[in-house]
Design a protein around this motif. Structure first.
Motif, short mmCIF file in Angstrom:
data_model
loop_
_atom_site.label_atom_id
_atom_site.label_comp_id
_atom_site.label_asym_id
_atom_site.label_seq_id
_atom_site.Cartn_x
_atom_site.Cartn_y
_atom_site.Cartn_z
N SER A 17 28.37 4.49 -2.33
CA SER A 17 26.99 4.94 -2.54
C SER A 17 26.03 3.90 -1.97
N GLY A 18 24.91 4.37 -1.47
CA GLY A 18 23.87 3.49 -0.98
C GLY A 18 22.51 4.00 -1.42
N VAL A 19 21.57 3.08 -1.55
CA VAL A 19 20.20 3.44 -1.93
C VAL A 19 19.33 3.40 -0.69
N ARG A 20 18.79 4.55 -0.33
CA ARG A 20 17.94 4.64 0.85
C ARG A 20 16.49 4.39 0.45
N PRO A 21 15.82 3.48 1.13
CA PRO A 21 14.40 3.24 0.83
C PRO A 21 13.53 4.16 1.68
N LEU A 22 13.22 5.34 1.17
CA LEU A 22 12.43 6.31 1.92
C LEU A 22 10.95 6.15 1.64
N LEU A 23 10.13 6.47 2.62
CA LEU A 23 8.69 6.46 2.41
C LEU A 23 8.31 7.54 1.40
N GLU A 24 7.51 7.19 0.45
CA GLU A 24 7.03 8.17 -0.53
C GLU A 24 6.02 9.08 0.17
N LYS A 66 0.82 -1.21 0.00
CA LYS A 66 0.00 0.00 0.00
C LYS A 66 0.86 1.26 0.00
N ARG A 67 2.01 1.20 0.65
CA ARG A 67 2.90 2.35 0.68
C ARG A 67 4.06 2.14 -0.28
N ARG A 68 4.30 3.13 -1.12
CA ARG A 68 5.41 3.05 -2.07
C ARG A 68 6.69 3.58 -1.44
N LEU A 69 7.80 3.01 -1.89
CA LEU A 69 9.11 3.48 -1.47
C LEU A 69 9.68 4.43 -2.51
N ARG A 70 10.39 5.40 -2.02
CA ARG A 70 11.10 6.35 -2.87
C ARG A 70 12.58 6.04 -2.73
N LEU A 71 13.20 5.54 -3.77
CA LEU A 71 14.60 5.16 -3.71
C LEU A 71 15.47 6.38 -4.00
N VAL A 72 16.36 6.67 -3.05
CA VAL A 72 17.21 7.85 -3.14
C VAL A 72 18.66 7.41 -2.94
N LYS A 73 19.52 7.79 -3.85
CA LYS A 73 20.93 7.44 -3.74
C LYS A 73 21.68 8.51 -2.97
N GLY A 74 22.45 8.05 -1.99
CA GLY A 74 23.34 8.94 -1.25
C GLY A 74 24.77 8.51 -1.47
N SER A 75 25.63 9.42 -1.88
CA SER A 75 27.02 9.09 -2.17
C SER A 75 27.96 9.91 -1.31
N HIS A 76 29.11 9.33 -1.01
CA HIS A 76 30.15 9.97 -0.20
C HIS A 76 31.50 9.81 -0.89
N ILE A 77 32.39 10.74 -0.61
CA ILE A 77 33.76 10.64 -1.09
C ILE A 77 34.72 10.70 0.10
N VAL A 78 35.87 10.08 -0.07
CA VAL A 78 36.92 10.11 0.94
C VAL A 78 38.17 10.68 0.28
N VAL A 79 38.74 11.70 0.92
CA VAL A 79 39.93 12.37 0.40
C VAL A 79 40.99 12.42 1.50
N PRO A 80 42.25 12.66 1.15
CA PRO A 80 43.28 12.84 2.19
C PRO A 80 42.86 13.93 3.18
N ARG A 81 43.28 13.79 4.40
CA ARG A 81 42.83 14.64 5.51
C ARG A 81 42.96 16.13 5.19
N LEU A 82 41.86 16.84 5.41
CA LEU A 82 41.80 18.28 5.15
C LEU A 82 41.98 19.11 6.41
N PHE A 83 41.94 18.47 7.57
CA PHE A 83 42.11 19.20 8.83
C PHE A 83 42.62 18.24 9.89
N ASP A 84 43.24 18.79 10.91
CA ASP A 84 43.90 17.98 11.93
C ASP A 84 43.32 18.28 13.30
#
Length: 543
Positions: free
Chosen positions: A345-352, A254-272
């Motif tokens: 990256s991950g796909v979040r299954p959010l409530l529509e 009865k309830r639809r899911l809204r699939l949303v992709k969330g992505s992250h990046i990792v870089v060399p340390r920018l602060f100490d």
């Protein structure tokens, strides 16, 4: 009776090697992410017979691709989700108490410059932080405050124009280990856990479900097939929850899911320093930049509508550029896509909820109940911070539905390894972790400091089981990769369902960021040479 099929049984599948024609349980949980593992743990602790299965590794998808935060969700206040924020803030402190080894308090700096793209007015930020501090009891995390970034430690990494800002508290978590520890606790309370195991068919009867589980063998040679008779089915399949519900029930949920992709990046340390940052963007989104694995900075997340196969999710070049551009509008040191050492990256299954944008879609959850025949519970939506409460509410319904009501218990029980100063959750453990670590290092002075710290954070008091009487570094066995000894590998394979290099290097740890190229192949070869033919079956059995 209704019947559905997800996938054809794998070629070469065979009956359970033990000769069992059928497994029986009260609860079959499909999905080994954080919600499925949490439900399995809660139910097993209330005396229910539980089987948990996942088609891949535990937490292999969305649950290991989060922003690594235990937080109330400051930005959700903008969307008037006060109930969700209050629930998440309550859970934030509960979780910090029950898993003090894999979680820790984290202070966030929000730079503020009037007129800078995307900046909320200072009065609105102050009002939001005032609510954030007071929507739920806050017993040991410090409250928010305005800061002078010219003289604050976190200001030195920012562009000189950012002279003012705000600081508030939330928490950090090793998300993949959170999943594993919930599954481990479920297992130690009697649950059977089967990874790399697909539910290939469901049959619904008035008082029970029949399911066919097909588990890929470790050596890649065929599969093991099991039939499961369960009194209740739990659909905790995350991005696949809508599909599982459709197959099991024969109709769309009865309830639809809204699939949303969330992505992250990792870089060399920018602060100490130990602070994290929360940045506002011109499009209204916020992005975090956090210390990560000592030598790196983690930046994310994006919110992109997703229509593809969740098994094939990956960061797009436009997302990488977006995160780099946002970081460059705040940090003194610029970064480019070529600086990215890793992304996920991950796909979040959010409530529509018909929100105009993915960023505005609710992060709350809904538990769908179906009692037309044997009961079924489906989990829709949710966020990692509220997983324990979600699981508690799920089992509050499941127990009575099966005629087995029992009181809730997980808020007062630490996760495996979290009993640093005793068995009961308390703020002392998370606030005095470093003191516990020092005592650990005194007891095992022969352990290299970096290894002792990594193991303490990953395993807590379970480090004693890992060490198993070792008295010197040579007792840990072969150093298969730098800092990765046979003793740890045997522990992960025997107790935490690890079966390949990716499980170990990217989920049970983040050693993949630190090791030289080629280590994964060498580790896979080492594992292949030490598999026992019965190990895959034995892992599913209660201890």
């Amino acid at each position: 009776m209704t019947e559905g099929k997800l996938l054809d049984p794998q070629p070469g599948s065979r009956p359970d090697a033990r000769g069992d024609s059928q497994l029986h349980c009260d609860l079959l949980v499909v999905g080994g992410g954080i919600n499925g593992a949490g439900i399995a743990r809660d139910a097993a602790g209330r005396g229910l017979r539980v089987i948990l299965c996942d088609k891949d590794d535990l937490g292999a998808h969305t649950s290991s691709a989060s922003s690594k935060l235990i937080h109330g969700g400051l930005r959700y206040l903008e969307h008037r989700e006060f109930g969700l924020v209050r629930k998440a803030l309550q859970e934030r402190e509960t979780l910090l108490r029950i898993a003090p080894h894999i979680m820790r308090p984290l202070r966030f700096v929000m730079p503020h410059l009037p007129g800078h793209a995307g900046q909320r007015p200072a009065w609105l930020i102050r009002a939001g932080l005032f609510l954030y501090d007071r929507l739920a009891p806050r017993e040991f995390l410090p409250g928010s405050e305005a800061v002078d970034l010219v003289n604050h430690r976190a200001g030195g990494s920012l562009k000189p124009s950012f002279t003012r800002g705000f600081v508030y508290s939330d928490g950090w978590v090793d998300d993949a280990r959170l999943v594993v520890l919930n599954a481990l606790d479920a297992h130690e309370r009697g649950a059977q856990v089967f990874t790399h195991t697909r539910c290939t068919a469901f049959e619904r009867h008035p008082a029970h479900w029949m399911a066919t589980l097909v588990q890929a063998n470790r050596d890649g040679d065929g599969a093991t097939t099991r039939r499961v008779k369960a009194r209740c089915l739990v659909n905790a399949a995350g991005p696949w929850a809508g599909r599982v519900a459709h197959v099991a029930l024969g109709s769309a949920p009865k309830r639809r899911l809204r699939l949303v992709k969330g992505s992250h990046i990792v870089v060399p340390r920018l602060f100490d320093h130990s602070y994290a940052y929360i940045f506002q963007h011109a499009d209204g989104r916020i992005v975090f930049a956090m210390p990560y694995e000592g030598a790196f900075t983690l930046i994310g997340t994006t919110d992109v509508e997703f229509q593809g196969d969740p098994d094939e999710v990956g960061i797009a070049a436009t997302e990488t550029a977006y995160l780099c551009e946002l970081a460059n509008s705040y940090f003194r040191r610029p970064i480019a896509p070529s600086d990215v050492v890793w992304s996920y990256s991950g796909v979040r299954p959010l409530l529509e909820d018909e929100a105009a944008s993915a960023a505005a879609a609710t992060r709350d959850y809904l538990l769908g109940h179906d009692t037309a025949a044997a009961p079924m519970l489906s989990v829709f939506g949710g966020k990692i911070t509220t997983y324990r409460k979600l699981a508690e509410q799920a089992v509050d319904w499941i127990g009575p539905a099966l005629g087995r009501p029992a009181p809730a218990w997980t808020a007062g029980a630490v996760l495996p390894g979290g009993d640093l100063f005793g068995g009961a959750p308390d703020s002392r453990s998370v606030l005095e972790f470093d003191r516990w670590l020092v005592a650990l290092q005194r007891r095992h002075g022969w352990l290299p400091p970096g290894l002792a710290q990594r193991w303490a954070r990953a395993y807590g008091t379970r480090i004693d089981a890992l060490l198993a009487g070792a008295r010197r570094i040579e007792d840990l066995g072969e150093e298969v990769a730098p800092g990765l000894y046979a003793a740890e590998l045997h522990y992960l394979m025997r107790h935490e369902w690890a079966r390949c290099a990716a499980d170990i290097l990217w989920r049970r740890s983040k050693l993949g960021l630190h090791l030289p190229p080629g280590c994964a192949d060498e580790l896979d070869a080492w594992i292949a040479g030490r598999r026992s033919p019965h190990h895959c079956v034995a892992l599913g059995e209660p201890a």
